[in-house]
Design a protein around this motif. Structure first.
Motif, PDB file in Angstrom:
ATOM      1  N   LYS A 262      31.066  38.462  -9.269  1.00  9.92           N
ATOM      2  CA  LYS A 262      31.076  39.923  -8.019  1.00  9.92           C
ATOM      3  C   LYS A 262      29.842  39.360  -7.620  1.00  9.92           C
ATOM      4  N   ILE A 265      25.893  42.009  -8.605  1.00 12.94           N
ATOM      5  CA  ILE A 265      25.955  41.503 -10.848  1.00 12.94           C
ATOM      6  C   ILE A 265      24.022  41.411 -11.720  1.00 12.94           C
ATOM      7  N   GLN A 289      26.064  54.022 -14.914  1.00 11.71           N
ATOM      8  CA  GLN A 289      27.206  54.716 -13.427  1.00 11.71           C
ATOM      9  C   GLN A 289      26.707  56.597 -13.010  1.00 11.71           C
ATOM     10  N   GLU A 334      32.078  42.751 -18.878  1.00 12.82           N
ATOM     11  CA  GLU A 334      31.567  43.977 -17.925  1.00 12.82           C
ATOM     12  C   GLU A 334      31.437  45.754 -17.640  1.00 12.82           C
ATOM     13  N   GLU A 336      31.212  48.421 -15.018  1.00  9.01           N
ATOM     14  CA  GLU A 336      30.691  49.173 -13.240  1.00  9.01           C
ATOM     15  C   GLU A 336      29.737  49.916 -13.239  1.00  9.01           C
ATOM     16  N   SER A 382      31.472  45.400  -5.266  1.00  2.00           N
ATOM     17  CA  SER A 382      31.406  45.547  -6.554  1.00  2.00           C
ATOM     18  C   SER A 382      30.568  45.301  -6.991  1.00  2.00           C
ATOM     19  N   VAL A 384      28.283  44.870 -10.529  1.00  2.00           N
ATOM     20  CA  VAL A 384      28.642  45.318 -12.314  1.00  2.00           C
ATOM     21  C   VAL A 384      27.824  45.158 -12.954  1.00  2.00           C
TER      22      VAL A 384
END
Length: 469
Positions: A262, A265, A289, A334, A336, A382, A384
């Motif tokens: 990723k 991360i 999030q 994982e 997000e 990305s 994560v």
């Protein structure tokens, strides 16, 4: 002294008279006996003497070139002959390089899932401030990392420190690089000193107090950006940010995070607690999030406001990575995320080369690592987190912990006093009613003694005769 030349007399023959050009216009003869040259009709002439001189010059050049070739072949072995002949103008691109020019192919440093097999280099960055007490523990972690040490470059930023951070760091680095084990020494090491005017103290109450969060995190963002810009090289494929007060982490953490391939991360970060405080607790709440409530809250704040997690002043109701941990869950699972915590971050170097950084200002109402996560998501990278892959931060009593400890101490004193009073009352009762049988026996004996005494008096009175009058 230069000789003087006089015009020839009319009686003398012209020196070009015998030549075929003596009758032509190029050299007309006048009454003065002088000659002139018409530039537009002049043509150079060749003579046997000029050819011999030119031929001699070419022969000398050929001899010099031959001597030079012989010198290069037999006297100076290993030298390239072609650059000497062509002066380097006909050399290929690989051969024609200056010592001061470095060539980097950035397509080979993109970062892959198995970087240790491809010998991808990692830049490990560690910001330090008053970290003297934590450095020995941090270097014990460095010694145990399983990623090839020679592929890891270390970069430290020492800022606004009042203790012996710099001297202790230097001593530990010298010891690490002087290890007899060839697998221990690291690659390039950079130590950078730069103060940012950080006024917030390093105690827990000051660092984690709500009032200091916005200014403190903006200065921390500046420190991270300075460190990264000074230490990042074109050959780095990864950048790993690590706090020095991490107490426990897997030795394979670099490979474990890298395998996910990723762009950014992070692991989950918890901290141990004393048993009387519950044993353990989520630590890093900056990995989360986004939520609709937080977005609505951000619209109501000033332009320079910075939202920070874990404080009653900002109720965001975001899903936090830390609170989703299952001790028995899959460590490779994982999630997000939008915000990123700064305790342990592995990112591909291309993320920073693309312009993502740690904003030292309010970026979408966030700064430093949380702003970094938001910016990376905005640029389509990305981001994560691993909710079940946990590392442990060093326990430092928080303000709530200290307050709770004070309350527990007061409760302990009250409880001990109550137990002491209870024990004294029980002792008194025991002293009064400790052995009722023995008391009964004593009373019985006393009663029997009195009864026998009364009986003896009665018998004595009956046995005494009555005197006559």
């Amino acid at each position: 002294m230069l000789p003087s030349y006089a015009s020839p007399s009319p009686k003398m023959l012209s020196r070009h008279q015998a030549n075929a050009y003596s009758k032509g216009h190029p050299y007309p003869q006048g009454g003065t006996g002088t000659f002139t040259i018409s530039p537009h009709r002049f043509q150079p002439r060749s003579s046997p003497t000029a050819l011999r001189k030119r031929r001699a010059l070419l022969i000398r050049l050929a001899i010099c070139l031959g001597v030079g070739l012989v010198f290069c072949i037999f006297v100076w072995p290993g030298v390239s002959i072609m650059p000497l002949i062509t002066l380097g103008l006909l050399s290929s691109g690989e051969d024609f390089q200056l010592e001061t020019v470095r060539y980097y192919d950035l397509s080979n440093v993109g970062g892959t899932a198995r970087g240790w097999e491809r010998e991808e280099r990692i830049l490990l960055c560690a910001p330090l401030r008053d970290a003297e007490s934590h450095l020995p523990m941090f270097f014990s972690h460095l010694r145990n990392l399983t990623y090839p040490h020679h592929l890891i470059d270390l970069a430290f930023l020492v800022s606004d420190s009042k203790d012996r951070t710099l001297s202790v760091l230097t001593e530990l680095l010298e010891g690490l690089q002087a290890e007899e084990d060839p697998n221990q020494p690291y690659g390039e090491i950079s130590i950078i000193e730069k103060d940012f005017g950080q006024k917030v103290n390093q105690d827990v109450e000051s660092r984690h107090g709500f009032a200091a969060q916005a200014s403190r995190r903006k200065l921390m963002a500046q420190a991270r950006n300075w460190l990264l810009s000074a230490a990042l090289r074109p050959y780095h494929s990864w950048v790993y940010w690590r706090d020095v007060d991490v107490e426990t982490a897997p030795f394979t953490i670099l490979e474990d995070l890298m395998r996910h391939n990723k762009d950014v991360i992070v692991p989950n970060v918890w901290r141990p607690l004393p048993d009387w405080l519950g044993g353990e607790q989520p630590y890093d709440l900056n990995s989360w999030q986004e939520s609709e409530t937080a977005l609505m809250l951000a619209d109501t704040l000033d332009e320079d406001a910075v939202i920070v997690e874990g404080y009653a002043e900002y109720a965001t109701w975001r899903p936090h990575l830390a609170y989703l941990r299952d001790p028995y869950g899959d460590p490779d699972m994982e999630m997000e995320i939008d915000g990123v915590g700064g305790v342990s971050i592995l990112a591909k170097a291309k993320v920073f080369r693309s312009g993502v950084h740690f904003p030292a200002f309010s970026f979408e109402k966030h700064a430093e690592t949380e702003g970094f996560g938001k910016m990376a998501k905005r640029m389509k990278f990305s981001v994560v987190g691993l909710p079940h892959y946990t590392i442990w931060h060093l326990y430092e009593p928080s303000v709530d912990d200290i307050r709770h400890m004070e309350e527990m101490e007061q409760e302990r004193i009250v409880r001990e006093n109550e137990e002491k009073e209870k024990a004294e009352r029980a002792k008194k009762i025991k002293e009064q009613f400790d052995d009722p049988n023995s008391q009964w026996e004593k009373d019985k004996t006393d009663i029997q003694s009195l009864a026998m005494l009364e009986k003896a008096k009665e018998q004595q009175a009956t046995a005494t005769p009555v005197a006559n009058p």
